[in-house]
Design a protein around this motif. Structure first.
Motif, PDB file in Angstrom:
ATOM      1  N   ASP A 112     -57.058  55.510  47.998  1.00 13.78           N
ATOM      2  CA  ASP A 112     -55.710  55.789  49.266  1.00 13.78           C
ATOM      3  C   ASP A 112     -54.398  56.736  48.636  1.00 13.78           C
ATOM      4  OD1 ASP A 112     -57.033  53.730  50.735  1.00 13.78           O
ATOM      5  OD2 ASP A 112     -56.160  52.213  50.189  1.00 13.78           O
ATOM      6  N   GLY A 113     -54.434  56.730  47.221  1.00 10.96           N
ATOM      7  CA  GLY A 113     -54.142  58.150  46.392  1.00 10.96           C
ATOM      8  C   GLY A 113     -53.081  57.070  45.426  1.00 10.96           C
ATOM      9  N   ASN A 114     -51.922  57.798  44.762  1.00  9.43           N
ATOM     10  CA  ASN A 114     -51.108  57.294  43.511  1.00  9.43           C
ATOM     11  C   ASN A 114     -50.451  56.287  43.750  1.00  9.43           C
ATOM     12  OD1 ASN A 114     -53.398  59.389  42.906  1.00  9.43           O
ATOM     13  ND2 ASN A 114     -51.805  60.704  42.770  1.00  9.43           N
ATOM     14  N   TYR A 115     -50.564  55.597  42.358  1.00 16.95           N
ATOM     15  CA  TYR A 115     -49.454  54.191  42.901  1.00 16.95           C
ATOM     16  C   TYR A 115     -48.798  54.086  41.411  1.00 16.95           C
ATOM     17  CZ  TYR A 115     -47.007  50.280  42.246  1.00 16.95           C
ATOM     18  OH  TYR A 115     -45.423  48.785  42.121  1.00 16.95           O
ATOM     19  N   LEU A 116     -47.328  54.579  41.177  1.00 16.17           N
ATOM     20  CA  LEU A 116     -46.017  54.569  40.522  1.00 16.17           C
ATOM     21  C   LEU A 116     -45.652  53.602  39.829  1.00 16.17           C
ATOM     22  CD1 LEU A 116     -45.675  58.884  41.505  1.00 16.17           C
ATOM     23  CD2 LEU A 116     -47.996  58.042  39.932  1.00 16.17           C
ATOM     24  N   LYS A 117     -45.171  53.346  39.526  1.00 11.37           N
ATOM     25  CA  LYS A 117     -44.240  52.415  38.101  1.00 11.37           C
ATOM     26  C   LYS A 117     -43.092  53.556  37.474  1.00 11.37           C
ATOM     27  CE  LYS A 117     -46.670  49.504  35.958  1.00 11.37           C
ATOM     28  NZ  LYS A 117     -46.208  48.373  34.926  1.00 11.37           N
ATOM     29  N   VAL A 118     -42.332  53.894  38.258  1.00  8.79           N
ATOM     30  CA  VAL A 118     -40.979  54.409  37.489  1.00  8.79           C
ATOM     31  C   VAL A 118     -39.972  53.903  36.797  1.00  8.79           C
ATOM     32  CG1 VAL A 118     -39.671  56.422  37.917  1.00  8.79           C
ATOM     33  CG2 VAL A 118     -41.531  56.479  39.341  1.00  8.79           C
ATOM     34  N   ILE A 119     -39.700  54.603  35.994  1.00 11.17           N
ATOM     35  CA  ILE A 119     -38.251  53.222  35.338  1.00 11.17           C
ATOM     36  C   ILE A 119     -37.171  53.276  35.705  1.00 11.17           C
ATOM     37  CG2 ILE A 119     -37.067  53.239  33.097  1.00 11.17           C
ATOM     38  CD1 ILE A 119     -39.526  54.328  31.449  1.00 11.17           C
ATOM     39  N   GLY A 120     -36.307  52.291  36.109  1.00 11.24           N
ATOM     40  CA  GLY A 120     -35.047  52.674  36.785  1.00 11.24           C
ATOM     41  C   GLY A 120     -35.392  52.310  38.109  1.00 11.24           C
ATOM     42  N   ASN A 121     -36.604  52.618  39.344  1.00 11.22           N
ATOM     43  CA  ASN A 121     -37.318  52.751  40.274  1.00 11.22           C
ATOM     44  C   ASN A 121     -36.370  53.252  41.237  1.00 11.22           C
ATOM     45  OD1 ASN A 121     -38.911  51.605  42.510  1.00 11.22           O
ATOM     46  ND2 ASN A 121     -36.599  50.220  42.989  1.00 11.22           N
ATOM     47  N   VAL A 122     -36.251  54.580  40.705  1.00 12.86           N
ATOM     48  CA  VAL A 122     -35.325  56.053  41.510  1.00 12.86           C
ATOM     49  C   VAL A 122     -36.774  56.606  41.600  1.00 12.86           C
ATOM     50  CG1 VAL A 122     -33.674  55.340  39.594  1.00 12.86           C
ATOM     51  CG2 VAL A 122     -35.589  56.733  39.058  1.00 12.86           C
ATOM     52  N   SER A 123     -36.980  58.125  42.047  1.00 14.70           N
ATOM     53  CA  SER A 123     -37.741  59.106  42.531  1.00 14.70           C
ATOM     54  C   SER A 123     -38.268  59.318  41.082  1.00 14.70           C
ATOM     55  CB  SER A 123     -37.064  60.004  43.389  1.00 14.70           C
ATOM     56  OG  SER A 123     -36.832  59.672  44.472  1.00 14.70           O
ATOM     57  N   PRO A 124     -39.440  59.881  40.437  1.00 14.01           N
ATOM     58  CA  PRO A 124     -39.973  60.347  39.592  1.00 14.01           C
ATOM     59  C   PRO A 124     -39.771  61.746  39.082  1.00 14.01           C
ATOM     60  CG  PRO A 124     -41.485  60.123  40.679  1.00 14.01           C
ATOM     61  CD  PRO A 124     -39.905  59.083  41.725  1.00 14.01           C
ATOM     62  N   VAL A 125     -38.782  61.867  37.886  1.00 17.54           N
ATOM     63  CA  VAL A 125     -38.862  63.118  37.504  1.00 17.54           C
ATOM     64  C   VAL A 125     -39.741  63.489  36.773  1.00 17.54           C
ATOM     65  CG1 VAL A 125     -36.882  63.169  38.251  1.00 17.54           C
ATOM     66  CG2 VAL A 125     -37.374  62.559  35.617  1.00 17.54           C
TER      67      VAL A 125
END
Lengths: 595, 595
Positions: free
Chosen positions: B407-420
């Motif tokens: 179904d796609g990529n699940y990403l955990k991002v530090i700070g719960n912001v848009s990933p950079v």
């Protein structure tokens, strides 16, 4: 025919012994010229400049030691030059040893070398990819295998240079170790230089010794630059207490660094320094506070001996080199006096003996029946010419000896020039002569006499009239000068008497009186006895031993055992605080009188 | 209802457990807030600032711990604040302990206090005229009478202040003694602060402990300022070899001084420092040459532990305070790894266990049958995000976890912001997921897939498309990135395999794998096994222990016995030079493949 040699800049006049060289003449007069060959024309160190007079011509063997420039400027080897007339000779600083008349004779202990720094030669194998070992571990392994040494610590400064040292000298090194610490590593064959420093209020002398070969280099000396901050210890303490103690310490550090550089050229050669100073000099050099030294009960911060990294003091030496400070006894009895006791053997004598080191403060120790009692007395700067109307230091133009008889005054003047003032030994002489001729009474008062006149501030004795002096002014001894000398000699005699009475010793039980220090070496003992400064004992019981403090520092430099002895001496001494002593006032008032 | 708490500036997103306070939530997530009361509202140390979201209101007991200004600025006690919505919380530097997820659990040895610095309380009598004694001798006498101590030496800096200290605190003092040297004297009741320093290539952490009460203060940390001179050890060695090593050392000294000041306010409180660093950091701090470290056989100047005066390094501490440096093993295995072995107990385990400290250089030790073998492998900076196209440090905006399915990529991002970008643990995950989904083959080559496209420099996998990222650009994993991770994981696995084969140990004989260090604490073990970085063992055998080097430094700080143990570990280790090892090339080429 008898000629005189006038040595400059030290201002000593010496009679020429027929057939002798300048070198031998100087040596017999106690003026030690630098020489490692002992006057055999091989070391080129005893160069002097002939300022005036005729000498034997330069021969080929002498010429080989001098450059063309040196010959033109009048330089000669003192050991190759014979005297053909009265002579004026200038001794360059580099050719002059400081210690003059170091009459230590039979008293000088054997200089057995047992230095605290040990040297180990190693030939290591270069590190390879197959046998990787850290440099420090490689060194330790070599010391373990070669000498069974273990548990060593590295000096940080050494560690920083270790990789480059090992590679620069192709892994062939001498390792200097001190109490389990590796303090230096240097190329094979490089010697370990030790420096003994005698730090006096007035002068600083350095005695360099190669610790692994026992060869002593010429000692060198200079004026203590702290003189700019005050002649006496107390004025410097006051200056330091006003917030500038660092300045005082640093001025001495700079000077010692100059002496080190002068002695070896390469300060990194210096692996160990021993230092004997009076307590105030010791404290100022170490940056210790001197406030407690300046007021009763005149306490030092520390008495015991100290081992301090030279670099922590700003002294230039080998990587991890230490300075050993001889122990102090009290605020006014320092490591320099311990050094005197060490050098003179007073601590181990079976006799009843007194050691006196005369200065602005005079330290006196009495050894009797296995005990040593010590005290310090404030003899003041009069013997250095200070506080005396026409007083001056013992340099050219100073009257250093006086005889007075009915025909007039016979004066010995340093440098054989017209007199310009009078130095300590001269003052001592003149007061004795005045008393002997009854020109002063027992209380020191000037009597009627053709040479006594009314001056601006009381009576004064005319020692030299203006037409014979270098200044064109009369040189006089005032009533006040006599009083100053009375105070000084009374202080010293009081010290001696308090020591004697404290130990139940009678004057005539004293087997020996040792007079240490530069000033003490030049005084006329008969005069000193004559004014009551010293007890009336046969002259044969007095020994003027020169700069024993310097010798003591040197003994402490070269041997661990001597350091232990110094520490033992310091802890054995029964210190007496003179000014608060119950007998002080009575003894002092008695001692003011002249015999 | 489940809320998220977003902790700044460390950029960690944590799920809110119902009923818990911010303090508890943070602790469970491995974010250690400063606290000496353990979350019981009494110490006021766990202050945090609420940047966004709703919380429980301040009650009276909490208000008592905060000033009016603090309340206005949004500060709260983390232990008193409950969450009522998603939350953004700022943790001030002073409230944050550096070690995150310090999961030392049962492995933490008992912190038995046996410091190398001993404290002795003394009540001396003031010096009087009747009982004159030098200050140092008075102190020694007190220590002799009270505690039977003899033969003590004074630190010079202490000696300089001793008279004023004794008088300022009315002769009631605590004496700090270390191996026969008196290093400090301070007023009664003043505590002795020790500082354990973990000096990493990237960060510097300090762990303050009161040595006479065993109270630990909050640990503090900061970035290693040498990062300005290069991210990796080798670039700093190169910089230092070009003549600026002093600059590198001094930058760290300044930073440690700041940490000391931050920890205690009064650096003079600090009586002892222990320091665990990798060999290059150790050498740069000590001012030791690093030339030998930069080329084969990568030799340190010194391996053994060192005791160096703090002032000789420019570190601010008590008068005579020392820095204890843990021993090194080799050029790329330093005191920090010894500290890891000390903290994890690897040196005394009966199991077959491996300890791995992952960094730019990864140190690995294998303990089996009473032996310890160690090596270092050049795993490179990829795990710190360097050398990866969209790589970044583990801070806000970094993708730290990835799952890929159809179904796609699940990403955990530090700070719960848009990933950079993507940080180390995220890269590990993504490579594992790519392999799991067969988007890369065993050799790491990207296969045909909807998310694989041709980029400017070869194929790349689109992890996040520009419309979901913080930068507006796609975040991709390039073929080159995969290759970089292959090299890194192969280096580590090769190290493990060489250790295993060298000791005849089979993979499944490994009872335990200890993963030390900050990065190692955040990686997903399953992913690491999945890409072949770690052997395929049950997950229960892996333990992520957080900053064990810091704990090891602390153990060495508080106990003499632990120092002896550290020295023993260092000398017991069988060091293996990996790059020249006969099996290296073969193992490495095998390890490049993915399982």
């Amino acid at each position: 025919m008898a000629y005189q040699i006038n040595f400059e800049p030290i201002g000593h006049r010496v009679l020429y012994r027929e057939g002798a060289t300048i070198f031998e003449t100087a040596r017999e007069a106690g003026i030690l010229l630098t020489s490692s060959c002992g006057g055999r024309r091989t070391c080129s160190q005893c160069k002097v400049r002939i300022l005036d007079g005729d000498t034997s011509p330069i021969d080929e063997s002498e010429r080989a030691h001098l450059s063309e420039e040196e010959i033109i400027s009048g330089l000669r080897l003192a050991c190759a030059t014979r005297v053909l007339s009265n002579l004026k000779v200038y001794i360059p600083q580099t050719s002059l040893m400081v210690a003059q008349r170091l009459e230590l004779s039979a008293r000088e202990p054997a200089l057995s070398l047992e230095p605290v720094v040990a040297a180990y030669e190693l030939q290591l194998k270069a590190t390879t990819l197959k046998e990787p070992l850290a440099d420090w571990e490689k060194l330790c392994e070599g010391l373990k295998e070669g000498y069974g040494l273990g548990g060593l610590r590295p000096d940080l400064s050494l560690l920083r240079s270790l990789p480059s040292i090992l590679r620069a000298c192709d892994w062939a090194v001498v390792v200097a170790e001190r109490d389990g610490e590796v303090i230096d590593v240097r190329p094979h064959g490089q010697r370990l230089l030790g420096m003994a420093i005698d730090l006096c209020t007035t002068k600083i002398a350095a005695y360099p010794v190669y610790l692994n070969t026992e060869v002593s280099l010429a000692s060198i000396g200079t004026i203590n630059p702290q003189i700019a901050y005050g002649e006496g210890v107390m004025s410097r303490i006051t200056y330091a207490m006003e917030g500038s103690s660092q300045e005082l310490g640093e001025s001495v550090i700079r000077t010692i660094n100059q002496l080190i550089k002068e002695a070896s050229g390469n300060p990194e050669e210096v692996i160990e320094i021993s230092l004997a100073g009076n307590t105030a000099m010791h404290h100022l050099l170490l940056g210790l506070p001197v406030r407690q030294l300046g007021r009763a009960p005149y306490l030092p911060t520390v008495r015991r001996s100290l081992d301090i990294k030279a670099r922590d003091l700003g002294l230039q030496a080998a990587h991890g080199a230490y300075v050993y400070f001889l122990p102090n006894v009290a605020g006014f009895i320092g490591g320099d006096h311990i050094a005197v006791l060490l050098a003179t053997g007073l601590y181990e004598t079976n006799k009843t003996a007194i050691a006196i080191d005369i200065g602005t403060n005079t330290e006196i120790s009495l050894a009797t029946r296995g005990t040593i009692s010590s005290l310090s007395c404030a003899s003041g700067p009069a013997f250095e010419g200070a506080g005396i109307k026409h007083g001056m230091r013992a340099t050219s133009g100073a009257i250093e000896g006086v005889e007075i008889d009915n025909d007039g005054n016979y004066l010995k003047v340093i440098g054989n020039v017209s007199p310009v003032g009078i130095c300590g030994s001269g003052i001592l002489d003149v007061v004795y002569q005045l008393r002997k001729q009854c020109i002063i009474d027992q209380r020191g008062r000037l009597q009627d006499h053709p040479l006594v006149r009314q001056g601006l501030a009381g009576h004064e004795f005319v020692l030299a009239s203006g037409n014979t002096t270098g200044t064109g002014q009369d040189i006089v001894i005032t009533q006040r000068d006599i009083g100053t000398i009375q105070l000084a000699k009374a202080a010293i005699r009081t010290g001696i008497n308090v020591l004697l009475s404290g130990t139940g010793t009678k004057e005539n039980e004293i087997d020996e009186v040792i007079i240490a220090g530069a000033f003490g070496s030049y005084i006329d003992i008969a005069s000193a006895i004559g004014i009551g400064m010293f007890p009336s004992l046969p002259l044969a019981r007095f020994h003027q031993v020169g700069n024993a403090a310097g010798l003591g520092a040197k003994l402490a430099l070269i041997s661990r055992k001597n350091r232990t002895t110094a520490e033992e001496i310091a802890s054995r001494i029964r210190y007496i605080e003179l000014t608060t002593h119950p007998k002080f006032k009575h003894e002092f008032s008695l001692s003011l009188r002249f015999p």
